[in-house]
Design an enzyme around this catalytic site. Structure first.
Site, PDB file in Angstrom:
ATOM      1  N   ASP A   1     -34.446 -25.232 -36.574  1.00 46.97           N
ATOM      2  CA  ASP A   1     -35.183 -24.749 -37.298  1.00 46.97           C
ATOM      3  C   ASP A   1     -36.362 -24.387 -37.665  1.00 46.97           C
ATOM      4  O   ASP A   1     -36.810 -23.974 -39.100  1.00 46.97           O
ATOM      5  CB  ASP A   1     -34.474 -23.592 -38.425  1.00 46.97           C
ATOM      6  CG  ASP A   1     -32.405 -23.427 -38.491  1.00 46.97           C
ATOM      7  OD1 ASP A   1     -32.373 -23.749 -37.067  1.00 46.97           O
ATOM      8  OD2 ASP A   1     -31.764 -23.399 -39.302  1.00 46.97           O
TER       9      ASP A   1
ATOM     10  N   HIS B   1     -30.709 -14.437 -37.659  1.00 50.25           N
ATOM     11  CA  HIS B   1     -29.370 -14.224 -38.251  1.00 50.25           C
ATOM     12  C   HIS B   1     -29.653 -12.157 -37.653  1.00 50.25           C
ATOM     13  O   HIS B   1     -30.889 -11.394 -37.226  1.00 50.25           O
ATOM     14  CB  HIS B   1     -29.797 -13.880 -39.736  1.00 50.25           C
ATOM     15  CG  HIS B   1     -29.232 -15.183 -40.120  1.00 50.25           C
ATOM     16  ND1 HIS B   1     -28.209 -15.278 -40.157  1.00 50.25           N
ATOM     17  CD2 HIS B   1     -30.339 -15.502 -40.834  1.00 50.25           C
ATOM     18  CE1 HIS B   1     -29.000 -16.756 -40.876  1.00 50.25           C
ATOM     19  NE2 HIS B   1     -29.948 -16.826 -41.063  1.00 50.25           N
TER      20      HIS B   1
ATOM     21  N   HIS C   1     -34.082 -13.254 -43.372  1.00 48.49           N
ATOM     22  CA  HIS C   1     -34.997 -14.139 -42.981  1.00 48.49           C
ATOM     23  C   HIS C   1     -34.586 -14.927 -41.364  1.00 48.49           C
ATOM     24  O   HIS C   1     -33.394 -14.081 -41.361  1.00 48.49           O
ATOM     25  CB  HIS C   1     -34.890 -15.670 -43.617  1.00 48.49           C
ATOM     26  CG  HIS C   1     -33.253 -16.272 -43.760  1.00 48.49           C
ATOM     27  ND1 HIS C   1     -33.207 -15.683 -44.244  1.00 48.49           N
ATOM     28  CD2 HIS C   1     -32.983 -16.997 -43.423  1.00 48.49           C
ATOM     29  CE1 HIS C   1     -31.825 -16.599 -44.431  1.00 48.49           C
ATOM     30  NE2 HIS C   1     -32.074 -17.260 -43.035  1.00 48.49           N
TER      31      HIS C   1
ATOM     32  N   LYS D   1     -27.692 -19.828 -34.396  1.00 44.99           N
ATOM     33  CA  LYS D   1     -27.098 -20.079 -35.235  1.00 44.99           C
ATOM     34  C   LYS D   1     -27.025 -18.611 -36.605  1.00 44.99           C
ATOM     35  O   LYS D   1     -28.247 -18.126 -36.541  1.00 44.99           O
ATOM     36  CB  LYS D   1     -26.603 -20.900 -35.666  1.00 44.99           C
ATOM     37  CG  LYS D   1     -28.294 -21.831 -36.087  1.00 44.99           C
ATOM     38  CD  LYS D   1     -27.497 -22.842 -36.604  1.00 44.99           C
ATOM     39  CE  LYS D   1     -28.971 -23.349 -38.055  1.00 44.99           C
ATOM     40  NZ  LYS D   1     -29.472 -22.446 -39.165  1.00 44.99           N
TER      41      LYS D   1
ATOM     42  N   CYS E   1     -29.683 -26.894 -44.023  1.00 48.41           N
ATOM     43  CA  CYS E   1     -29.809 -27.150 -42.031  1.00 48.41           C
ATOM     44  C   CYS E   1     -30.020 -28.179 -41.721  1.00 48.41           C
ATOM     45  O   CYS E   1     -28.958 -28.704 -40.512  1.00 48.41           O
ATOM     46  CB  CYS E   1     -30.404 -26.092 -41.940  1.00 48.41           C
ATOM     47  SG  CYS E   1     -30.125 -24.154 -41.890  1.00 48.41           S
TER      48      CYS E   1
HETATM   49  C1  VGL Z   1     -31.683 -22.505 -43.472  1.00 47.53           C
HETATM   50  C2  VGL Z   1     -31.379 -20.959 -46.158  1.00 47.53           C
HETATM   51  C3  VGL Z   1     -31.236 -20.070 -45.023  1.00 47.53           C
HETATM   52  C4  VGL Z   1     -32.322 -23.435 -43.732  1.00 47.53           C
HETATM   53  C5  VGL Z   1     -31.625 -21.386 -42.800  1.00 47.53           C
HETATM   54  O1  VGL Z   1     -33.002 -23.471 -42.014  1.00 47.53           O
HETATM   55  O2  VGL Z   1     -32.029 -24.517 -43.514  1.00 47.53           O
HETATM   56  N1  VGL Z   1     -31.820 -22.354 -44.777  1.00 47.53           N
HETATM   57  N2  VGL Z   1     -31.043 -20.109 -43.654  1.00 47.53           N
HETATM   58 ZN    ZN Z   2     -30.319 -18.411 -42.181  1.00 46.67          ZN
END
Ligand code: VGL
Ligand code: ZN
Length: 209
Positions: free
Chosen positions: A10, A50, A83, A107, A152
């Site tokens: 991520d 998302h 986000h 994801k 994550c």
């Molecule tokens: C994440 C919060 C919401 C991450 C993703 O990548 O850690 N944290 N979505």
């Molecule tokens: Zn997220």
């Protein structure tokens, strides 16, 4: 056979300073990921991806704010700012990140359920196929870098351990959200207790690596 894979978790614009869900010093993981990449035969990236209106967004819950925790389909759910919405610049990988032809495992596409781990959604209903992808390539160990340590990275590393991989988390290659002070430190301690190895990137870049 590839035995070790680098998992780049991520590393997307929305998680960098200035992004929608900024991780403090999130940009610091970029040079670490870039430096490690040539040392691996296999690099895999995960991407938080998302749809608009995802139920993890506080904007979908009137009267709620980012950071609030609700129950979503029976699971505790931290609410986040909107986000990593598909098709937006925020969902794109950080500009300075070199991924080459690394396969990408997206994801978080199910609007009803969050997905911190690169392996499964939070309810373990949907398997992304990452574990079988890695096994088919002879991977026995995953080395994790990326964002965020307490969400994550923690979920991905923990599922990797459950799936039977050896797991290394690169301490200087991850950064936490730290909604509560110490969340990132606690996440690393929990991963270590669960069997993950914590290493600094320098020791992975050394001649023995
Ligand atoms: C994440 C919060 C919401 C991450 C993703 O990548 O850690 N944290 N979505
Ligand atoms: Zn997220």
């Amino acid at each position: 056979m590839t035995e070790r894979a680098l998992l780049v978790i991520d590393v997307q614009n929305d998680f960098l300073p200035g992004g929608a869900l900024p991780v403090p010093e999130g940009d610091a993981v970029i040079p670490v990921a870039n430096a490690l990449r040539p040392h691996f035969d296999l690099v895999v990236a995960t991407q938080d991806f998302h749809p608009p209106g995802h139920q993890s967004f506080a904007s979908q819950h009137p009267g709620r704010s980012p950071g609030d925790v609700i129950t979503l389909h029976g699971l505790p759910q931290v609410l986040w700012p909107d986000h990593c919405v598909q098709g937006t610049a925020g969902a794109a990988f950080a500009a300075g990140l070199t991924l080459g032809d690394a396969p990408v495992f997206p994801k978080g596409m199910d609007p009803e359920i969050d997905s911190y781990s690169g392996f499964f959604d939070n309810g373990r209903r949907h398997d992304t196929g990452l574990a079988s992808f890695l096994r088919e390539r002879g991977v026995t160990e995953v080395v994790c870098v990326g964002l965020a340590t307490d969400y994550c990275v923690k979920a991905t590393a923990s599922d990797a351990l459950s799936a039977g991989f050896r797991v290394t988390v690169v301490e200087d290659g991850v950064r936490p959200v730290d909604l509560r002070a110490g969340d990132g430190t606690r996440a690393l301690a929990e991963l270590r207790d669960a069997g993950a190895r914590l290493m600094r990137s320098a020791s992975l870049l050394g001649p023995q690596a």
